[in-house]
Write an enzyme that holds these catalytic residues in place. Structure first.
Site, PDB file in Angstrom:
ATOM      1  N   ASP A   1      39.688  22.389  45.083  1.00 20.61           N
ATOM      2  CA  ASP A   1      39.445  22.250  43.642  1.00 20.61           C
ATOM      3  C   ASP A   1      40.371  21.195  43.026  1.00 20.61           C
ATOM      4  OD1 ASP A   1      38.160  22.804  41.269  1.00 20.61           O
ATOM      5  OD2 ASP A   1      39.384  24.571  40.800  1.00 20.61           O
TER       6      ASP A   1
ATOM      7  N   HIS B   1      36.133  12.837  43.787  1.00 18.77           N
ATOM      8  CA  HIS B   1      35.350  13.429  44.881  1.00 18.77           C
ATOM      9  C   HIS B   1      35.471  12.575  46.147  1.00 18.77           C
ATOM     10  CE1 HIS B   1      33.850  16.444  42.234  1.00 18.77           C
ATOM     11  NE2 HIS B   1      33.039  15.661  41.553  1.00 18.77           N
TER      12      HIS B   1
ATOM     13  N   LEU C   1      38.362  23.186  67.158  1.00 17.45           N
ATOM     14  CA  LEU C   1      38.303  23.745  65.806  1.00 17.45           C
ATOM     15  C   LEU C   1      36.857  23.945  65.346  1.00 17.45           C
ATOM     16  CD1 LEU C   1      39.804  24.264  62.992  1.00 17.45           C
ATOM     17  CD2 LEU C   1      39.178  21.911  62.468  1.00 17.45           C
TER      18      LEU C   1
HETATM   19  C1  IPE Z   1      34.821  26.113  43.172  1.00 18.88           C
HETATM   20  O1  IPE Z   1      35.302  25.211  42.254  1.00 18.88           O
HETATM   21  C2  IPE Z   1      33.750  25.482  44.019  1.00 18.88           C
HETATM   22  C3  IPE Z   1      34.196  24.465  44.961  1.00 18.88           C
HETATM   23  C4  IPE Z   1      35.450  24.128  45.201  1.00 18.88           C
HETATM   24  C5  IPE Z   1      33.161  23.828  45.720  1.00 18.88           C
HETATM   25  P1  IPE Z   1      34.711  25.114  40.765  1.00 18.88           P
HETATM   26  O2  IPE Z   1      35.431  24.009  40.106  1.00 18.88           O
HETATM   27  O3  IPE Z   1      33.241  25.040  40.818  1.00 18.88           O
HETATM   28  O4  IPE Z   1      35.128  26.535  40.165  1.00 18.88           O
HETATM   29  P2  IPE Z   1      35.295  27.002  38.648  1.00 18.88           P
HETATM   30  O5  IPE Z   1      34.079  26.544  37.902  1.00 18.88           O
HETATM   31  O6  IPE Z   1      36.530  26.335  38.127  1.00 18.88           O
HETATM   32  O7  IPE Z   1      35.461  28.480  38.729  1.00 18.88           O
HETATM   33  C1  IPE Z   2      36.254  20.365  43.262  1.00 16.42           C
HETATM   34  O1  IPE Z   2      36.684  19.574  42.199  1.00 16.42           O
HETATM   35  C2  IPE Z   2      34.986  19.857  43.907  1.00 16.42           C
HETATM   36  C3  IPE Z   2      33.791  20.656  43.588  1.00 16.42           C
HETATM   37  C4  IPE Z   2      33.751  21.756  42.898  1.00 16.42           C
HETATM   38  C5  IPE Z   2      32.549  20.162  44.105  1.00 16.42           C
HETATM   39  P1  IPE Z   2      36.099  19.737  40.732  1.00 16.42           P
HETATM   40  O2  IPE Z   2      34.957  18.803  40.570  1.00 16.42           O
HETATM   41  O3  IPE Z   2      35.802  21.155  40.428  1.00 16.42           O
HETATM   42  O4  IPE Z   2      37.338  19.231  39.883  1.00 16.42           O
HETATM   43  P2  IPE Z   2      37.919  19.918  38.582  1.00 16.42           P
HETATM   44  O5  IPE Z   2      38.158  21.352  38.885  1.00 16.42           O
HETATM   45  O6  IPE Z   2      36.888  19.743  37.507  1.00 16.42           O
HETATM   46  O7  IPE Z   2      39.182  19.178  38.313  1.00 16.42           O
HETATM   47 MG    MG Z   3      36.846  22.713  39.689  1.00 16.03          MG
END
Ligand code: IPE
Ligand code: IPE
Ligand code: MG
Length: 243
Positions: A21, A38, A132
């Site tokens: 995240d 990303h 792995l």
């Molecule tokens: C969780 O992250 C999903 C992934 C890392 C793929 P999100 O960014 O979607 O989660 P919330 O919305 O903060 O709970």
């Molecule tokens: C995690 O990063 C990747 C996915 C959920 C796909 P985010 O896109 O959720 O990044 P934040 O949490 O908004 O910073």
């Molecule tokens: Mg996120």
């Protein structure tokens, strides 16, 4: 289910699962588009797979796209799909040479056909590898997974193949996408958020959780090692007692 109580004991966890995240916030903090976060996140994935493999970890599950991430703008969803496509196309041969086995969990039906085909190719090509196991959670949600398992068991009951009295924890586990995988020992979440966001709900019943303040694009082998060091200090009791 009865499991022996044990300390983390300095032994590496068999299964590490990561909620990757903070890509968007990493980018925004630098005045960059979220897509750049990303993209840099994929580099962190490459580093982490190598680090996990070097540490002798058995299973590394990476939460890449949740069943709730469809609620993001279509352009971001499309970009994330594109990254998975590119990752499989560019990295599959190298991962295969390194002995990595790839498995993908999550619902396949909603995915574009070409992505489903790439996933099948990656799984089939690496099925015999013994290094792995890299588990990619893509279009994955824990509640969706449990609902799909319940539906499948209900179908078998309706056809008379299963007696409802036989439905137990082991049967449910064997109908999840993670059938035949050990439960995660350690769940790591980056970005400072402290929630599961529908990740491995059933499987994390007795996982140890480590929440790290750094954003996913900054994750590296030192961060993985520090999470594992914290894991090794934990005392796991599984409802029992150490002595
Ligand atoms: C969780 O992250 C999903 C992934 C890392 C793929 P999100 O960014 O979607 O989660 P919330 O919305 O903060 O709970
Ligand atoms: C995690 O990063 C990747 C996915 C959920 C796909 P985010 O896109 O959720 O990044 P934040 O949490 O908004 O910073
Ligand atoms: Mg996120």
């Amino acid at each position: 289910m009865v499991t022996d109580a044990k300390a983390g004991g300095g032994t590496p966890p068999v299964h590490v699962a990561i909620i990757m995240d903070g890509n968007g916030r990493w980018a925004e903090a630098r005045g960059l588009p979220r897509s750049e976060g990303h993209r840099r996140g994929v580099e962190a994935v490459r580093r982490t797979v190598t680090a996990a493999s070097d540490l002798g970890i058995g299973y590394l599950t990476l939460f890449s796209f949740s069943s709730e991430n469809w609620s993001r703008p279509p352009a971001e969803v499309e970009f994330l799909f594109g990254l998975l496509r590119m990752f499989i196309r560019r990295d599959l041969a190298r991962l295969h040479r390194q002995g990595v086995r790839i498995q993908v969990i999550g619902s396949r039906h909603e995915l574009p056909k070409d992505i489903a085909a790439l996933i099948n190719e990656a799984e089939a090509k690496t099925a015999g590898n013994t290094g792995l196991c890299m588990v990619v959670a893509f279009n994955y949600g824990g509640r969706d997974e449990i609902a799909r398992a319940a539906r499948e068991i209900a179908r078998k009951v309706a056809r008379g193949g299963i007696d409802p009295a036989e439905v137990d924890e082991a049967m449910i586990a064997s109908h999840l996408d993670t059938a035949n995988m050990p439960d995660p020992d350690l769940v790591i979440r980056t970005s400072g958020e402290m929630r599961l966001s529908n990740f491995l709900l059933w499987q994390s019943a007795y996982a140890e959780f480590v929440f790290l303040p750094l954003h996913w694009p900054d994750f590296d082998d030192a961060a993985l090692k520090s999470a594992i060091a914290e894991f090794s200090q934990r005392s796991r009791r599984f409802g029992g007692r150490l002595k």
